[in-house]
Design an enzyme around this catalytic site. Structure first.
Site, PDB file in Angstrom:
ATOM      1  N   GLY A  63       0.788  -1.237   0.000  1.00  0.00           N
ATOM      2  CA  GLY A  63       0.000   0.000   0.000  1.00  0.00           C
ATOM      3  C   GLY A  63       0.813   1.277   0.000  1.00  0.00           C
ATOM      4  CG  ASP A 111      -1.020   1.797   3.419  1.00  0.00           C
ATOM      5  OD1 ASP A 111      -0.851   1.500   4.620  1.00  0.00           O
ATOM      6  OD2 ASP A 111      -1.485   0.990   2.594  1.00  0.00           O
ATOM      7  CG  ASP A 143      -8.130   0.724  10.852  1.00  0.00           C
ATOM      8  OD1 ASP A 143      -8.717   1.442  11.677  1.00  0.00           O
ATOM      9  OD2 ASP A 143      -8.710  -0.170  10.213  1.00  0.00           O
ATOM     10  CB  SER A 144      -6.492  -1.941  14.565  1.00  0.00           C
ATOM     11  OG  SER A 144      -5.512  -2.749  13.945  1.00  0.00           O
ATOM     12  N   GLY A 145      -3.593  -0.297  14.335  1.00  0.00           N
ATOM     13  CA  GLY A 145      -2.220  -0.233  14.805  1.00  0.00           C
ATOM     14  C   GLY A 145      -1.500  -1.576  14.805  1.00  0.00           C
ATOM     15  CB  THR A 167       0.087  -2.928  10.055  1.00  0.00           C
ATOM     16  OG1 THR A 167      -1.046  -3.649   9.602  1.00  0.00           O
ATOM     17  CG2 THR A 167       1.184  -2.953   9.013  1.00  0.00           C
ATOM     18  CG  LEU A 168       2.426   1.561  11.749  1.00  0.00           C
ATOM     19  CD1 LEU A 168       1.982   2.960  12.099  1.00  0.00           C
ATOM     20  CD2 LEU A 168       3.846   1.578  11.186  1.00  0.00           C
ATOM     21  CG  ASP A 215      -5.514  -3.643  -1.719  1.00  0.00           C
ATOM     22  OD1 ASP A 215      -5.071  -3.213  -0.635  1.00  0.00           O
ATOM     23  OD2 ASP A 215      -5.890  -4.826  -1.864  1.00  0.00           O
ATOM     24  NE  ARG A 272      -2.056  -2.979  -4.151  1.00  0.00           N
ATOM     25  CZ  ARG A 272      -2.165  -3.176  -2.841  1.00  0.00           C
ATOM     26  NH1 ARG A 272      -2.132  -2.146  -2.025  1.00  0.00           N
ATOM     27  NH2 ARG A 272      -2.319  -4.385  -2.351  1.00  0.00           N
TER      28      ARG A 272
HETATM   29  P1  5GP Z   1      -3.965  -1.746  11.098  1.00  0.00           P
HETATM   30  O1  5GP Z   1      -3.015  -2.904  11.214  1.00  0.00           O
HETATM   31  O2  5GP Z   1      -3.448  -0.457  11.669  1.00  0.00           O
HETATM   32  O3  5GP Z   1      -5.351  -2.078  11.577  1.00  0.00           O
HETATM   33  O4  5GP Z   1      -4.202  -1.506   9.570  1.00  0.00           O
HETATM   34  C1  5GP Z   1      -3.183  -1.031   8.789  1.00  0.00           C
HETATM   35  C2  5GP Z   1      -3.159  -1.706   7.442  1.00  0.00           C
HETATM   36  O5  5GP Z   1      -4.461  -2.162   7.062  1.00  0.00           O
HETATM   37  C3  5GP Z   1      -2.740  -0.701   6.425  1.00  0.00           C
HETATM   38  O6  5GP Z   1      -1.354  -0.783   6.206  1.00  0.00           O
HETATM   39  C4  5GP Z   1      -3.556  -1.091   5.228  1.00  0.00           C
HETATM   40  O7  5GP Z   1      -2.848  -2.036   4.485  1.00  0.00           O
HETATM   41  C5  5GP Z   1      -4.796  -1.727   5.783  1.00  0.00           C
HETATM   42  N1  5GP Z   1      -5.925  -0.779   5.904  1.00  0.00           N
HETATM   43  C6  5GP Z   1      -6.430  -0.212   7.025  1.00  0.00           C
HETATM   44  N2  5GP Z   1      -7.453   0.616   6.740  1.00  0.00           N
HETATM   45  C7  5GP Z   1      -7.599   0.570   5.400  1.00  0.00           C
HETATM   46  C8  5GP Z   1      -8.489   1.235   4.470  1.00  0.00           C
HETATM   47  O8  5GP Z   1      -9.358   2.046   4.810  1.00  0.00           O
HETATM   48  N3  5GP Z   1      -8.305   0.931   3.161  1.00  0.00           N
HETATM   49  C9  5GP Z   1      -7.370   0.054   2.713  1.00  0.00           C
HETATM   50  N4  5GP Z   1      -7.299  -0.179   1.409  1.00  0.00           N
HETATM   51  N5  5GP Z   1      -6.512  -0.581   3.553  1.00  0.00           N
HETATM   52  C10 5GP Z   1      -6.626  -0.314   4.871  1.00  0.00           C
HETATM   53 MG    MG Z   2      -0.567  -1.765   4.607  1.00  0.00          MG
END
Ligand code: 5GP
Ligand code: MG
Length: 183
Positions: A45, A101, A104-106, A108-109, A160, A166
């Protein structure tokens, strides 16, 4: 493809202006680095954000790539972040900038920050293009944020849905009937 978008949330020009401002902030942050930085990018992303951002950064850098999957296939919900692959230069003692990119919930980071810290870098900084402020955990350190957005699922500028969209030059929301039903 453009017909599938119901609403543009952030226009191409707004993204361009904000990415330029972020690059200026980062250039100031790293004005004192002599040996350059290592940019750790989360695939797929972040590739468009990365490409636009780094061409505006003046310092020396190397690029590392990490793949994390949490949204497999046709889904708009995180199924938990899993580290799929990593191709990283040696991070020990280095100045590392993590690029993603969207926060969201965190999950991934958090996973990527932990992975990077295990390699014992000198300093870890994190920059994201988008943040869903209502969901983002308060205890996850993020140093640079492009835009705060609402909680809806967005596509474009690297992001995506089911592998598509994308290449849209802006950030938008899809028409609701395009999403496959999820249990
Ligand atoms: P987290 O792990 O913080 O919940 O989510 C982060 C990852 O989820 C981002 O790197 C992305 O790949 C995906 N993601 C979260 N929200 C969205 C969204 O609204 N649209 C898309 N396409 N991907 C998202
Ligand atoms: Mg991502």
């Amino acid at each position: 493809m453009q017909d599938d978008v119901s609403k543009v949330i952030i226009s191409e020009t707004a993204i361009r202006d904000r990415v330029a401002a972020l690059a200026d902030e980062l250039a100031r942050r790293y004005a004192d680095t002599s040996d350059g930085i290592i940019l750790v990018t989360i695939l797929a992303g972040s590739v468009i954000f990365l490409a636009d951002l780094i061409r505006r950064l003046p310092m020396k850098m190397r690029i590392g790539l990490i793949t994390v999957t949490s949204y497999p296939g046709a889904t708009t919900r995180s199924h938990g972040a899993i580290l799929a692959s990593a191709s990283l230069p040696d991070l020990r003692g280095r100045d590392v900038l993590i690029i993603d990119d969207i926060l969201d919930s965190g999950g991934t980071l958090r996973l990527v920050q932990d992975q990077v810290r295990r390699a014992e870098p000198r300093r870890v900084t994190t920059a994201v293009l988008l943040r869903k402020k209502a969901n983002a955990p308060a205890n996850l350190p993020v140093d640079f944020v492009g835009f705060d957005i609402e909680g809806e699922f967005v596509v474009g500028y690297g992001l995506d849905y089911n592998g598509l969209y994308r290449n849209l030059p802006y950030i938008g929301v899809l028409k609701p009937d395009l999403y496959e039903a999820e249990s």
